[in-house]
Design a protein around this motif. Structure first.
Motif, PDB file in Angstrom:
ATOM      1  N   ILE A 150       8.128  -2.316   4.948  1.00  0.00           N
ATOM      2  CA  ILE A 150       7.968  -3.759   5.118  1.00  0.00           C
ATOM      3  C   ILE A 150       6.888  -4.299   4.185  1.00  0.00           C
ATOM      4  O   ILE A 150       7.058  -5.342   3.551  1.00  0.00           O
ATOM      5  CB  ILE A 150       7.656  -4.097   6.595  1.00  0.00           C
ATOM      6  N   LYS A 151       5.782  -3.578   4.057  1.00  0.00           N
ATOM      7  CA  LYS A 151       4.704  -4.046   3.174  1.00  0.00           C
ATOM      8  C   LYS A 151       5.193  -4.123   1.729  1.00  0.00           C
ATOM      9  O   LYS A 151       4.872  -5.077   1.008  1.00  0.00           O
ATOM     10  CB  LYS A 151       3.498  -3.114   3.291  1.00  0.00           C
ATOM     11  N   ALA A 152       6.012  -3.151   1.312  1.00  0.00           N
ATOM     12  CA  ALA A 152       6.519  -3.143  -0.064  1.00  0.00           C
ATOM     13  C   ALA A 152       7.445  -4.340  -0.324  1.00  0.00           C
ATOM     14  O   ALA A 152       7.505  -4.857  -1.445  1.00  0.00           O
ATOM     15  CB  ALA A 152       7.253  -1.848  -0.335  1.00  0.00           C
ATOM     16  N   MET A 153       8.144  -4.810   0.689  1.00  0.00           N
ATOM     17  CA  MET A 153       9.044  -5.952   0.545  1.00  0.00           C
ATOM     18  C   MET A 153       8.280  -7.256   0.364  1.00  0.00           C
ATOM     19  O   MET A 153       8.770  -8.211  -0.242  1.00  0.00           O
ATOM     20  CB  MET A 153       9.971  -6.055   1.754  1.00  0.00           C
TER      21      MET A 153
ATOM     22  N   GLY B 237      -9.157  -1.187  -5.161  1.00  0.00           N
ATOM     23  CA  GLY B 237      -7.850  -0.710  -5.612  1.00  0.00           C
ATOM     24  C   GLY B 237      -7.202   0.223  -4.612  1.00  0.00           C
ATOM     25  O   GLY B 237      -5.983   0.162  -4.376  1.00  0.00           O
ATOM     26  N   ALA B 238      -8.008   1.090  -3.990  1.00  0.00           N
ATOM     27  CA  ALA B 238      -7.471   2.012  -2.986  1.00  0.00           C
ATOM     28  C   ALA B 238      -6.968   1.258  -1.762  1.00  0.00           C
ATOM     29  O   ALA B 238      -5.922   1.592  -1.190  1.00  0.00           O
ATOM     30  CB  ALA B 238      -8.548   3.024  -2.582  1.00  0.00           C
ATOM     31  N   ILE B 239      -7.707   0.231  -1.360  1.00  0.00           N
ATOM     32  CA  ILE B 239      -7.283  -0.570  -0.204  1.00  0.00           C
ATOM     33  C   ILE B 239      -5.997  -1.324  -0.541  1.00  0.00           C
ATOM     34  O   ILE B 239      -5.034  -1.339   0.239  1.00  0.00           O
ATOM     35  CB  ILE B 239      -8.388  -1.547   0.209  1.00  0.00           C
ATOM     36  N   ALA B 240      -5.951  -1.946  -1.713  1.00  0.00           N
ATOM     37  CA  ALA B 240      -4.775  -2.726  -2.107  1.00  0.00           C
ATOM     38  C   ALA B 240      -3.532  -1.847  -2.228  1.00  0.00           C
ATOM     39  O   ALA B 240      -2.417  -2.295  -1.936  1.00  0.00           O
ATOM     40  CB  ALA B 240      -5.050  -3.443  -3.423  1.00  0.00           C
ATOM     41  N   ALA B 241      -3.718  -0.604  -2.659  1.00  0.00           N
ATOM     42  CA  ALA B 241      -2.580   0.296  -2.870  1.00  0.00           C
ATOM     43  C   ALA B 241      -2.117   0.984  -1.596  1.00  0.00           C
ATOM     44  O   ALA B 241      -1.021   1.553  -1.568  1.00  0.00           O
ATOM     45  CB  ALA B 241      -2.955   1.348  -3.920  1.00  0.00           C
ATOM     46  N   ALA B 242      -2.921   0.946  -0.543  1.00  0.00           N
ATOM     47  CA  ALA B 242      -2.564   1.651   0.692  1.00  0.00           C
ATOM     48  C   ALA B 242      -1.284   1.065   1.281  1.00  0.00           C
ATOM     49  O   ALA B 242      -1.172  -0.154   1.424  1.00  0.00           O
ATOM     50  CB  ALA B 242      -3.709   1.555   1.699  1.00  0.00           C
ATOM     51  N   PRO B 243      -0.312   1.901   1.659  1.00  0.00           N
ATOM     52  CA  PRO B 243       0.953   1.392   2.181  1.00  0.00           C
ATOM     53  C   PRO B 243       0.901   0.994   3.648  1.00  0.00           C
ATOM     54  O   PRO B 243       1.901   0.558   4.209  1.00  0.00           O
ATOM     55  CB  PRO B 243       1.904   2.578   1.973  1.00  0.00           C
ATOM     56  N   CYS B 244      -0.267   1.116   4.261  1.00  0.00           N
ATOM     57  CA  CYS B 244      -0.421   0.753   5.674  1.00  0.00           C
ATOM     58  C   CYS B 244      -0.913  -0.692   5.798  1.00  0.00           C
ATOM     59  O   CYS B 244      -1.228  -1.346   4.799  1.00  0.00           O
ATOM     60  CB  CYS B 244      -1.402   1.715   6.353  1.00  0.00           C
ATOM     61  N   LEU B 245      -0.986  -1.199   7.025  1.00  0.00           N
ATOM     62  CA  LEU B 245      -1.569  -2.512   7.295  1.00  0.00           C
ATOM     63  C   LEU B 245      -3.086  -2.397   7.164  1.00  0.00           C
ATOM     64  O   LEU B 245      -3.700  -1.535   7.792  1.00  0.00           O
ATOM     65  CB  LEU B 245      -1.200  -2.969   8.706  1.00  0.00           C
TER      66      LEU B 245
END
Length: 203
Positions: free
Chosen positions: A198-201, A79-87
């Protein structure tokens, strides 16, 4: 047993227990989850990899018998990895098995060496996969292939995993680090806000 490198925008976690096929203890899972949660506010790219010729065999056998196989720590980590806003990139230096699947499924990209194999033997072992893993696996490979892995217990080679969409590239072991560095380059040159935007898009 987990090496953590907080670089200038590039954070790398290396599972370093090659004598035990990089099997994970509860302390190692906590360290990885803490690192992923911390990276979410500081890194432009997060890479998770392993030392030696196995990425991770999943839960440490002794701790698995004591309940680690069904611990919420696995779900906290993915969950922490999936939620991270980075690549986020899983640099799969070898075979990926069991609960360790979750951290790779949660990453944005998965790069594997040709020798890697993928299996998640929950049907044989008699317990359920971590809650988010089947959905993420289904999203990558489709329901029938997810069932091939989770229900039919099939061990998938790197080439088949690439054809299915489970991994995004298969590269020689000696170029794995170089390939991952190249994939991180644009994100590292951008601001964290730009990376996150960009990740959020994409979703």
């Amino acid at each position: 047993m987990i090496r953590l490198d907080r670089g200038a925008g590039l954070w790398t976690a290396t599972i370093a227990r090659p004598d035990k096929a990089n099997s994970l203890t509860s302390a190692m899972l906590e360290a990885l989850a803490d690192f992923a949660e911390e990276a979410a506010g500081a890194a432009q790219a997060l890479v998770i990899t392993g030392e030696g010729k196995v990425f991770s065999a999943g839960a440490d056998l002794d701790e698995a018998r004591a309940g680690l196989a069904t611990s919420p720590l696995w779900e906290r980590l993915s969950g922490a990895i999936a939620a991270a806003p980075c690549l986020t990139i899983a640099a799969l230096n070898g075979t990926l098995a069991g609960g360790a699947f979750g951290m790779a499924l949660a990453c944005d990209l998965r790069i594997a060496v040709p020798e890697a194999k993928f299996f998640y033997p929950v049907m044989k072992l008699g317990f359920l996969p971590q809650p988010s893993d089947p959905g993420r696996l289904d999203a990558l490979v489709g329901p029938a292939r997810a069932k091939m892995i989770l229900m039919a217990g099939q061990k998938i080679g790197a080439d088949e995993a690439l054809a299915w969409g489970l991994v995004d590239r298969v590269v020689p072991r000696e170029t794995l680090d170089e390939t991952v560095a190249a994939l991180c380059a644009d994100a590292l040159a951008a601001s964290p806000a730009h990376v996150a935007g960009i990740k959020a898009m994409i979703g």
